[in-house]
Motif scaffolding. Structure first.
Motif, short mmCIF file in Angstrom:
data_model
loop_
_atom_site.label_atom_id
_atom_site.label_comp_id
_atom_site.label_asym_id
_atom_site.label_seq_id
_atom_site.Cartn_x
_atom_site.Cartn_y
_atom_site.Cartn_z
N MET A 1 0.82 -1.21 0.00
CA MET A 1 0.00 0.00 0.00
C MET A 1 0.85 1.26 0.00
SD MET A 1 -2.94 0.98 2.74
CE MET A 1 -3.62 -0.65 2.53
N SER A 2 1.74 1.35 0.97
CA SER A 2 2.62 2.53 1.03
C SER A 2 3.57 2.57 -0.13
CB SER A 2 3.39 2.52 2.34
OG SER A 2 4.20 1.37 2.42
N GLU A 3 3.97 1.37 -0.64
CA GLU A 3 4.89 1.34 -1.77
C GLU A 3 4.25 1.94 -3.01
OE1 GLU A 3 4.24 -1.08 0.22
OE2 GLU A 3 6.12 -1.77 1.12
N ALA A 4 2.96 1.68 -3.19
CA ALA A 4 2.27 2.23 -4.35
C ALA A 4 2.17 3.74 -4.27
CB ALA A 4 0.86 1.63 -4.46
N ARG A 197 8.96 10.38 17.86
CA ARG A 197 7.57 10.65 18.26
C ARG A 197 6.94 11.71 17.37
NH1 ARG A 197 5.07 14.51 21.27
NH2 ARG A 197 3.08 13.90 22.29
N ALA A 198 7.67 12.80 17.10
CA ALA A 198 7.13 13.86 16.26
C ALA A 198 6.86 13.37 14.83
CB ALA A 198 8.09 15.04 16.24
N GLN A 199 7.80 12.60 14.27
CA GLN A 199 7.61 12.09 12.91
C GLN A 199 6.46 11.10 12.85
OE1 GLN A 199 9.25 12.96 10.09
NE2 GLN A 199 10.40 14.52 11.18
N THR A 200 6.32 10.26 13.88
CA THR A 200 5.24 9.27 13.89
C THR A 200 3.88 9.95 14.02
OG1 THR A 200 6.74 7.68 14.94
CG2 THR A 200 4.40 7.18 15.01
N LEU A 201 3.79 10.98 14.85
CA LEU A 201 2.52 11.71 14.97
C LEU A 201 2.13 12.36 13.64
CD1 LEU A 201 2.93 13.41 18.47
CD2 LEU A 201 1.38 11.54 17.87
N SER A 202 3.11 12.85 12.89
CA SER A 202 2.82 13.44 11.58
C SER A 202 2.34 12.38 10.59
CB SER A 202 4.06 14.15 11.04
OG SER A 202 4.47 15.19 11.89
N ALA A 203 2.96 11.20 10.65
CA ALA A 203 2.61 10.15 9.69
C ALA A 203 1.29 9.47 10.01
CB ALA A 203 3.73 9.10 9.64
N LYS A 204 0.85 9.55 11.27
CA LYS A 204 -0.40 8.86 11.66
C LYS A 204 -1.60 9.37 10.88
CE LYS A 204 -1.61 8.32 15.89
NZ LYS A 204 -1.85 8.57 17.32
N GLY A 205 -1.59 10.62 10.49
CA GLY A 205 -2.73 11.18 9.79
C GLY A 205 -2.70 11.02 8.29
N LEU A 206 -1.66 10.39 7.74
CA LEU A 206 -1.57 10.23 6.29
C LEU A 206 -2.54 9.16 5.80
CD1 LEU A 206 2.29 10.49 5.79
CD2 LEU A 206 0.57 12.29 5.58
N TYR A 208 -2.29 6.57 3.73
CA TYR A 208 -1.95 5.15 3.69
C TYR A 208 -1.99 4.51 5.09
CZ TYR A 208 2.83 6.45 5.08
OH TYR A 208 3.93 6.94 5.74
N VAL A 209 -1.70 5.30 6.13
CA VAL A 209 -1.80 4.77 7.49
C VAL A 209 -3.27 4.60 7.87
CG1 VAL A 209 -1.23 5.18 9.90
CG2 VAL A 209 0.40 5.80 8.12
N SER A 210 -4.11 5.57 7.49
CA SER A 210 -5.54 5.45 7.78
C SER A 210 -6.14 4.27 7.04
CB SER A 210 -6.25 6.74 7.38
OG SER A 210 -5.73 7.84 8.11
N ALA A 211 -5.69 4.05 5.80
CA ALA A 211 -6.21 2.91 5.03
C ALA A 211 -5.80 1.59 5.67
CB ALA A 211 -5.69 2.99 3.59
N ALA A 212 -4.57 1.53 6.15
CA ALA A 212 -4.13 0.29 6.82
C ALA A 212 -4.93 0.04 8.09
CB ALA A 212 -2.64 0.39 7.14
N ARG A 213 -5.25 1.11 8.82
CA ARG A 213 -6.03 0.94 10.05
C ARG A 213 -7.45 0.49 9.73
NH1 ARG A 213 -5.42 5.66 11.72
NH2 ARG A 213 -3.52 5.32 12.92
N ARG A 224 5.34 -1.47 11.94
CA ARG A 224 6.43 -2.15 11.26
C ARG A 224 6.39 -1.97 9.75
NH1 ARG A 224 5.27 -6.83 12.67
NH2 ARG A 224 4.53 -7.74 10.70
N ARG A 225 5.20 -2.03 9.15
CA ARG A 225 5.09 -2.02 7.70
C ARG A 225 4.95 -0.62 7.11
NH1 ARG A 225 3.09 -6.74 5.48
NH2 ARG A 225 3.30 -5.59 3.49
N GLU A 226 4.33 0.30 7.84
CA GLU A 226 4.02 1.60 7.26
C GLU A 226 4.81 2.76 7.88
OE1 GLU A 226 2.20 1.72 4.71
OE2 GLU A 226 1.36 -0.28 4.74
N LEU A 227 5.03 2.72 9.19
CA LEU A 227 5.64 3.88 9.86
C LEU A 227 7.17 3.80 9.93
CD1 LEU A 227 3.08 4.37 12.77
CD2 LEU A 227 3.27 5.68 10.65
N LEU A 228 7.70 2.64 10.30
CA LEU A 228 9.15 2.53 10.46
C LEU A 228 9.93 2.85 9.19
CD1 LEU A 228 9.54 -0.54 12.86
CD2 LEU A 228 9.78 1.90 13.38
#
Length: 344
Positions: A1-4, A197-206, A208-213, A224-228
């Motif tokens: 998903m994120s790769e696409a 923490r700051a980078q992860t909080l920014s990425a949580k709202g993207l 592809y992360v919402s789609a994975a959730r 492991r798959r989307e944030l790291l």
């Protein structure tokens, strides 16, 4: 998903670009910085010397712990016999005052301690910081508050004072290089945790992360798959700048007498013993100080080059050898490279 999504964003056209092109772009940008390339070569040479220390000292025919009392002048307080600190065919950089130990052997073995402690401590800092930062960002409000306050305490604590206190109470039988590594790594991870923490909080709202959730993925799988993978650039950049700082901390602790203990060689320890010999045997002070300066400077330049290559929009802090007089040209060149790869 994120790769696409990475492929679509990288292309900017109807065609897609493989995600691997990001690595090629990184190396292309890094190669454009002459100072960073020279620094990388210097760091590689230092690491090679540290790894080949037993071979180099075997070629010289010396070791870092053997005393040579016949090579020092006791009547003059232990000054090395001969010119330039006893430099000769059997002692390439001379010998230590008072002990007569081979200076070249102690210098190359000291590189093992200084570089090894700094690299290992950096790995511990990154590991602990990433775990704490991601856990704080993905946890509930209570977990975030607790971990954030612990991180603030770690950041606020003076590193040198805490290290001195911890090293002073540990029994001398504990291996000192391992102890210094653990103390530096476990006391100075707060900066990594805050960045993660700051980078992860920014990425949580993207998206592809919402789609994975929404797809039902568990939190650990999302991390492991989307944030790291997205945290690699800022973490690598910060880690590259942590290594020279850790070298300086290890040398300072050894200089203060609570770091690596004799007869194990360390650049900081050598500086401790050399402070009273700078007039009678100046090479005993200049050689470890010069090695320490070159190492820290090269790692700093390399870390700055990595930061600039990972984020081309950020100008280099070092105005020497970047090969980028006009940042806008560099951005246009990257866009042109992407377009060529997209149409290939």
């Amino acid at each position: 998903m994120s790769e696409a999504l990475v492929a679509v964003e990288a292309a900017g056209t109807d065609s897609t670009v493989p995600a691997a092109s990001g690595a090629r772009l990184f190396w292309r940008r890094l190669r454009a910085q002459r100072a960073a390339l020279v620094a990388a070569a210097v760091v590689a040479l230092l690491v090679l010397i540290a790894l080949a220390a037993p071979l180099l000292t075997a070629v010289e025919g010396q070791d870092p712990t053997t005393y040579h009392p016949s090579l020092i002048d006791s009547a003059r307080g232990g000054v090395p016999v001969g010119s330039f600190g006893g430099i000769g065919a059997h002692h390439w950089l001379g010998v230590e005052p008072q002990t007569g130990r081979d200076l070249f052997a102690r210098l190359v073995y000291g590189a093992r301690i200084s570089l090894g402690v700094a690299l290992a401590a950096t790995l511990i800092q990154v590991a602990v910081g990433v775990v704490v930062g991601v856990s704080a960002a993905l946890g509930n409000q209570w977990v975030d508050q607790v971990l954030s306050r612990i991180t603030d305490i770690i950041v606020a604590m003076p590193l040198m004072i805490m290290s001195l206190a911890l090293l002073a109470i540990v029994p001398p039988s504990f291996p000192r290089p391992v102890l210094v590594t653990l103390v530096i790594g476990l006391v100075a991870w707060g900066g990594v945790a805050k960045i993660v923490r700051a980078q992860t909080l920014s990425a949580k709202g993207l998206d592809y992360v919402s789609a994975a959730r929404l797809s039902g993925w568990k939190t650990r799988h999302i991390a492991r798959r989307e944030l790291l993978p997205g945290l690699a650039a800022p973490v690598i950049t910060y880690a590259a700048l942590l290594v020279p700082m850790n070298i300086s901390v290890e040398s300072a602790l050894s200089f203060l007498g609570v770091g690596v203990k004799p007869p194990t060689p360390s650049w900081g320890q050598m500086l401790t013993a050399a402070d009273v010999w700078y007039q009678a045997a100046p090479q005993y002070l200049l050689l470890p100080a010069g090695a320490l300066f070159v190492t820290v400077f090269a790692l700093t330049v390399l870390g700055d080059g990595v930061r600039t290559a990972l984020d081309p929009r950020a100008a280099s802090r070092l105005r020497v050898g970047t090969g980028r007089k006009k940042p806008a040209d560099g951005v246009r060149a990257d866009a042109a490279d992407k377009k060529k790869e997209a149409t290939a």
